[in-house]
Design an enzyme around this catalytic site. Structure first.
Site, short mmCIF file in Angstrom:
data_model
loop_
_atom_site.label_atom_id
_atom_site.label_comp_id
_atom_site.label_asym_id
_atom_site.label_seq_id
_atom_site.Cartn_x
_atom_site.Cartn_y
_atom_site.Cartn_z
N SER A 1 9.78 -7.06 -0.43
CA SER A 1 11.15 -7.48 -0.06
C SER A 1 11.53 -6.94 1.32
CB SER A 1 12.15 -7.03 -1.13
OG SER A 1 11.98 -5.68 -1.51
N GLY B 1 0.80 -1.22 0.00
CA GLY B 1 0.00 0.00 0.00
C GLY B 1 0.83 1.27 0.00
#
Length: 306
Positions: free
Chosen positions: A210, A139
């Site tokens: 990540s 987001g």
């Protein structure tokens, strides 16, 4: 076969009989004459086909006669002082001993080097191949900025490709779950693909959460220094959760998603990223504005020219 060029001629003698004992089939001899670009060609030639799976060219003799003087005939690029081997054929010398190595679970592998290298491809594309690694919470706007960046570079005539975390899981990484070990493998694979794209001269934009520094650093280590550009989307958790474009935070809060980054799984922000994209005094810059920050960096560092 005889080829006449002015006062010079070349004579070739090919096998003229069918050898039943060797399993070779000689096609019927063909006597022909042709004129093309000043060449007068007459001769007899045959094609031998081996039924043992090997095609072998044979010559009983090869002699050149130039202005009445005989001499040995050589193919271009062949040095008569060199020792010819069974594999010697227009660059396939078979004489060099390759370095065989083991990498991971792959044994007896050899790196094959090509004469066309990354710098040649970069000159062709008029850009420097690199990886722009966009990391941040779900987001935070990673995918949106990646698309805006790709669009802005495309408008400048630059070749890009986006490796989006969700998109890659639709194909290459569809066999991976969101367990810790699979998430690590997901990032490793994307890092390797990004490396290949950068080597092709493409500006590769990798956009995925990540969450762990160790895994991002491992991807950085795959590339030459300067070819990995880390972009940190520094957007607070409460802002990301308020956006919740995929409804994932709501599911995670309801206990339907376990190990969700930022809630019950940690996110380790970069410590030394090349670019940090933050909110401007509590207001979010537009995706195009944020993409322009990255493009300005690429321009200043010379990535947009060969």
């Amino acid at each position: 076969m005889t080829a006449a060029i002015g006062n010079s001629s070349l004579f070739y003698h090919a096998p003229s009989e069918f050898d039943s004992s060797s399993g070779k089939l000689g096609l019927p001899a063909c006597n022909c004459k042709a004129k093309s670009l000043g060449f007068n060609i007459t001769g007899t030639f045959k094609v031998d086909i081996s039924f043992l799976g090997h095609i072998k060219a044979t010559e009983t003799s090869r002699t050149s006669h130039i202005n009445g003087k005989a001499g040995s005939f050589q193919q271009p690029g062949y040095n008569s002082k060199d020792e010819r081997t069974a594999d010697d054929c227009r660059g396939f010398s078979g004489k060099s001993i390759p370095q065989i190595c083991t990498n991971g679970n792959s044994a007896n592998i050899v790196w094959h080097k090509c004469s066309v290298e990354k710098s040649d491809r970069e000159k062709l594309l008029q850009q420097r191949g690199c990886v722009i690694w966009i990391t941040g919470l779900s987001g935070s706007g990673k995918s949106t900025v990646a698309c805006a960046l790709s669009y802005g570079l495309h408008a400048r005539g630059k070749l890009t490709y986006i490796l989006d975390g969700d998109n890659v899981r639709h194909g290459l990484n569809r066999d991976l779950s969101f367990a810790a070990e699979d998430r690590a493998e997901n990032i490793r694979r994307i890092g390797e693909v990004a490396k290949l794209l950068a080597d092709a001269g493409v500006i590769c934009i990798a956009s995925l959460i990540s969450p762990y520094r160790k895994e991002r650093d491992a991807c950085r280590a795959l590339l030459p220094e300067g070819d990995f550009i880390e972009v940190f989307m520094d957007v607070p958790l409460h802002v990301c959760e308020a956006r919740d474009p995929k409804g994932l935070y709501k599911l995670a809060r309801a206990g339907k998603i376990k190990g969700f980054t930022g809630l019950d799984d940690p996110y380790e922000p970069p410590l030394k990223s090349e670019i940090v994209l933050r909110q401007n005094q509590g207001l979010c810059d537009s995706p195009n504005d944020l993409a322009d920050v990255v493009i300005s960096y690429l321009d200043a560092e010379g990535y947009l020219k060969a």
